[in-house]
Design a protein around this motif. Sequence first.
Motif, PDB file in Angstrom:
ATOM      1  N   ASP A 130       0.819  -1.214   0.000  1.00 16.91           N
ATOM      2  CA  ASP A 130       0.000   0.000   0.000  1.00 16.91           C
ATOM      3  C   ASP A 130       0.849   1.259   0.000  1.00 16.91           C
ATOM      4  OD1 ASP A 130      -2.493  -1.387   0.179  1.00 16.91           O
ATOM      5  OD2 ASP A 130      -2.109  -1.724   2.315  1.00 16.91           O
ATOM      6  N   PHE A 131       0.362   2.249  -0.755  1.00 15.49           N
ATOM      7  CA  PHE A 131       0.989   3.568  -0.785  1.00 15.49           C
ATOM      8  C   PHE A 131      -0.063   4.630  -0.513  1.00 15.49           C
ATOM      9  CE2 PHE A 131       3.175   0.908  -3.844  1.00 15.49           C
ATOM     10  CZ  PHE A 131       4.511   1.149  -3.612  1.00 15.49           C
ATOM     11  N   HIS A 132       0.303   5.660   0.236  1.00 17.00           N
ATOM     12  CA  HIS A 132      -0.537   6.849   0.222  1.00 17.00           C
ATOM     13  C   HIS A 132      -0.278   7.541  -1.115  1.00 17.00           C
ATOM     14  CE1 HIS A 132      -2.119  10.828   1.095  1.00 17.00           C
ATOM     15  NE2 HIS A 132      -2.736  10.288   2.153  1.00 17.00           N
ATOM     16  N   PRO A 133      -1.318   8.005  -1.810  1.00 13.65           N
ATOM     17  CA  PRO A 133      -1.122   8.613  -3.144  1.00 13.65           C
ATOM     18  C   PRO A 133      -0.132   9.770  -3.163  1.00 13.65           C
ATOM     19  CG  PRO A 133      -3.449   8.223  -2.720  1.00 13.65           C
ATOM     20  CD  PRO A 133      -2.726   7.954  -1.431  1.00 13.65           C
ATOM     21  N   LYS A 134       0.087  10.421  -2.022  1.00  6.91           N
ATOM     22  CA  LYS A 134       0.982  11.579  -1.974  1.00  6.91           C
ATOM     23  C   LYS A 134       2.307  11.275  -1.288  1.00  6.91           C
ATOM     24  CE  LYS A 134      -2.815  14.956  -1.915  1.00  6.91           C
ATOM     25  NZ  LYS A 134      -3.397  16.115  -1.204  1.00  6.91           N
ATOM     26  N   VAL A 135       2.629   9.998  -1.112  1.00 11.33           N
ATOM     27  CA  VAL A 135       3.811   9.635  -0.344  1.00 11.33           C
ATOM     28  C   VAL A 135       5.101  10.187  -0.936  1.00 11.33           C
ATOM     29  CG1 VAL A 135       4.083   7.423  -1.542  1.00 11.33           C
ATOM     30  CG2 VAL A 135       5.036   7.710   0.751  1.00 11.33           C
ATOM     31  N   PHE A 136       5.162  10.339  -2.266  1.00 13.64           N
ATOM     32  CA  PHE A 136       6.391  10.805  -2.904  1.00 13.64           C
ATOM     33  C   PHE A 136       6.364  12.302  -3.222  1.00 13.64           C
ATOM     34  CE2 PHE A 136       6.361   6.248  -4.561  1.00 13.64           C
ATOM     35  CZ  PHE A 136       7.187   5.800  -3.542  1.00 13.64           C
ATOM     36  N   ASP A 137       5.336  12.992  -2.802  1.00 12.00           N
ATOM     37  CA  ASP A 137       5.224  14.418  -3.113  1.00 12.00           C
ATOM     38  C   ASP A 137       6.334  15.253  -2.487  1.00 12.00           C
ATOM     39  OD1 ASP A 137       2.978  13.659  -4.428  1.00 12.00           O
ATOM     40  OD2 ASP A 137       1.604  15.034  -3.416  1.00 12.00           O
ATOM     41  N   GLN A 138       6.936  14.764  -1.401  1.00 11.30           N
ATOM     42  CA  GLN A 138       7.965  15.523  -0.697  1.00 11.30           C
ATOM     43  C   GLN A 138       9.352  15.376  -1.327  1.00 11.30           C
ATOM     44  OE1 GLN A 138       7.168  17.468   1.994  1.00 11.30           O
ATOM     45  NE2 GLN A 138       5.031  16.885   1.650  1.00 11.30           N
ATOM     46  N   ILE A 139       9.504  14.443  -2.244  1.00  7.93           N
ATOM     47  CA  ILE A 139      10.831  14.174  -2.821  1.00  7.93           C
ATOM     48  C   ILE A 139      10.817  14.453  -4.323  1.00  7.93           C
ATOM     49  CG2 ILE A 139      11.585  12.575  -1.031  1.00  7.93           C
ATOM     50  CD1 ILE A 139      10.724  10.268  -2.845  1.00  7.93           C
ATOM     51  N   ARG A 140      10.495  15.661  -4.680  1.00  2.92           N
ATOM     52  CA  ARG A 140      10.284  16.018  -6.078  1.00  2.92           C
ATOM     53  C   ARG A 140      11.557  16.046  -6.919  1.00  2.92           C
ATOM     54  NH1 ARG A 140       5.345  20.433  -6.108  1.00  2.92           N
ATOM     55  NH2 ARG A 140       4.099  19.413  -4.483  1.00  2.92           N
ATOM     56  N   ASN A 141      12.713  15.975  -6.274  1.00  2.00           N
ATOM     57  CA  ASN A 141      13.967  15.986  -7.026  1.00  2.00           C
ATOM     58  C   ASN A 141      14.524  14.588  -7.264  1.00  2.00           C
ATOM     59  OD1 ASN A 141      14.484  18.860  -7.416  1.00  2.00           O
ATOM     60  ND2 ASN A 141      14.660  18.966  -5.189  1.00  2.00           N
ATOM     61  N   VAL A 142      13.805  13.565  -6.852  1.00  6.90           N
ATOM     62  CA  VAL A 142      14.316  12.202  -6.993  1.00  6.90           C
ATOM     63  C   VAL A 142      14.459  11.828  -8.462  1.00  6.90           C
ATOM     64  CG1 VAL A 142      12.108  10.956  -6.989  1.00  6.90           C
ATOM     65  CG2 VAL A 142      14.130   9.879  -6.012  1.00  6.90           C
ATOM     66  N   GLN A 143      15.563  11.178  -8.794  1.00  6.46           N
ATOM     67  CA  GLN A 143      15.858  10.787 -10.169  1.00  6.46           C
ATOM     68  C   GLN A 143      15.835   9.274 -10.371  1.00  6.46           C
ATOM     69  OE1 GLN A 143      19.623  12.579 -11.202  1.00  6.46           O
ATOM     70  NE2 GLN A 143      18.944  14.636 -10.668  1.00  6.46           N
ATOM     71  N   LYS A 144      16.115   8.531  -9.291  1.00 10.01           N
ATOM     72  CA  LYS A 144      16.132   7.069  -9.383  1.00 10.01           C
ATOM     73  C   LYS A 144      15.369   6.472  -8.207  1.00 10.01           C
ATOM     74  CE  LYS A 144      19.219   3.055  -9.764  1.00 10.01           C
ATOM     75  NZ  LYS A 144      20.622   2.597  -9.924  1.00 10.01           N
ATOM     76  N   MET A 145      14.471   5.524  -8.522  1.00  7.30           N
ATOM     77  CA  MET A 145      13.686   4.877  -7.482  1.00  7.30           C
ATOM     78  C   MET A 145      13.594   3.384  -7.753  1.00  7.30           C
ATOM     79  SD  MET A 145       9.786   5.717  -6.207  1.00  7.30           S
ATOM     80  CE  MET A 145      10.196   7.450  -5.984  1.00  7.30           C
ATOM     81  N   CYS A 146      13.858   2.579  -6.723  1.00  8.40           N
ATOM     82  CA  CYS A 146      13.796   1.130  -6.834  1.00  8.40           C
ATOM     83  C   CYS A 146      12.726   0.595  -5.886  1.00  8.40           C
ATOM     84  CB  CYS A 146      15.150   0.508  -6.512  1.00  8.40           C
ATOM     85  SG  CYS A 146      16.477   1.030  -7.616  1.00  8.40           S
TER      86      CYS A 146
END
Length: 383
Positions: free
Chosen positions: A160-176
Motif C-alpha cells: 500500500d501507498f498513500h497517493p501523496k507519499v512521494f510528493d515531498q521528494i520532487r527531485n528524486v531521479q532514481k527509485m527502486c
Amino acid sequence: MNIHNVLFIVTLILQYKSYCSGLCRTTNDHKNHTCSGIRFNQIVLSLSTRLELLREKIYNCQETEIKEGILSYPKLQNLTISCGTINNIHKNAFLNFNNLQELNLSNNSLSTFLPNVFGSLGYLQTLNISQNNFKELTQFTFSGLNNLKKLIISNNKLTDFHPKVFDQIRNVQKMCLDHNEIDFLPVRLFTKLRKLQHLDLSNNYIESFGEVFVLAYNLRYLNLSFNVIKDIPLRAFQTTQLEILDLSNNKLEVIYEDGLQLKTLKELYLQINQIRLFEVGGLNMDSIPLQLLNVENNRLVFLEDDFVKTAKNLQTFKAIRNPWDCDCWYKMEAIRKQFLKSVLFHDDDEPLCVVGVIKDCKIGKPNLEYYYNIYSQQQNGQN
C-alpha cells in the motif's frame, strides 16, 4: 582487593579493548570508520576522529533501536547502519547529521518511520531502506528530504501507498521498488516526480498501471518485468522519454504501437510473455531508434512489414522459441538484408519455423491456432 582480583579485572579490560579494536577499523586519514558485531555504546573514537569522520558503517550491531544522540559526527556524509535487528528509530535520531548525503538502513527490521524522522536531513541525496519489513508507506514517510535523488525500497513487503507519499521528494531521479508485493499503483503516485529518470518495479504483482506514467516526462528507464501485466494501455508512455523498457516475464498477448513510445525507445524487452500479435506497423516516421528487441519465448508467427522497414537501427533481435511462419520469416530477412544470423542469434539458435499454408505472409488472427498446434506438436516431439 587481592592480587587475583586485580589480575582478573585487568584481564577483562584487556579483553574488552581487544574485542572492540578487533571489530572496528579506522582508516589512517580518520575519514572512514567501520564496526561489526558490537553495541553503539562500545564504539570508542577520539574527539579529533569524530570531528573529521566522513563515513561510518555499522553492521550486526545487536541493537533494536536508534536513539537520539547515540551517534554524533558533525561532518559525516555517509552513514550505514545495517544490523538486522533494528525495528525503531527515535524522532530525533538524526538530529546531529546535518551534512549527511547518503543514509543506508538496509537489512534491518523496520516497518515504519515516525513523522518527520528525516526532518534534519535536508542535504540527503540517497536513502536505502531495502531488505526491511515495510508493508505500507504513509503520506509523510519522506518529509524533509527535499534534495533526495535516489530512493531504494527493494526487497520489502510493500502493498500500500498513500497517493501523496512521494510528493515531498520532487527531485528524486532514481527509485527502486522491486521485489515487493505491489499489486496496485495509485494513478497520481509519481505525478510530482518530474525529474524521475530510472524506475524499477520488477518482481511484484502488478496487473495493470493505467495512466500512472503519464506525467513522468523525463522517465528514461522503466523495469516492469516479472509482474502479471496483461496489456499496455494506449498512450501509456506517450509523454515519457523512455529509452529502455523491460516488460519481460509478464502475461502480455498483444502489443500495439499506441502503447509504446517508439520515438525514443532504444531497448525493448518482451521475452517470456504470451504475445501473439506485434501490431506496430504504419508508423509515421522514417525510422525508429530501436537498437535491441527481445521477443523470445512468445507466440509470434509474423512481424508486420512496416515495422521491419522502419526498424533501421535494430542491431540485436532475439526471436527464438516462437512459432514463426517460415514464409514470413524469410520475407522479413529479405526486406532487411542486414538481418544476418550473426546479429539475430547470438547463441547460435535457429528459429523454429512452422510451415505455413498462407502465402505472402498475410495471416489473420483465426489462422494463429493452426501454427500453435503444429508448434506444440513439434515441441512435444523434441521432448
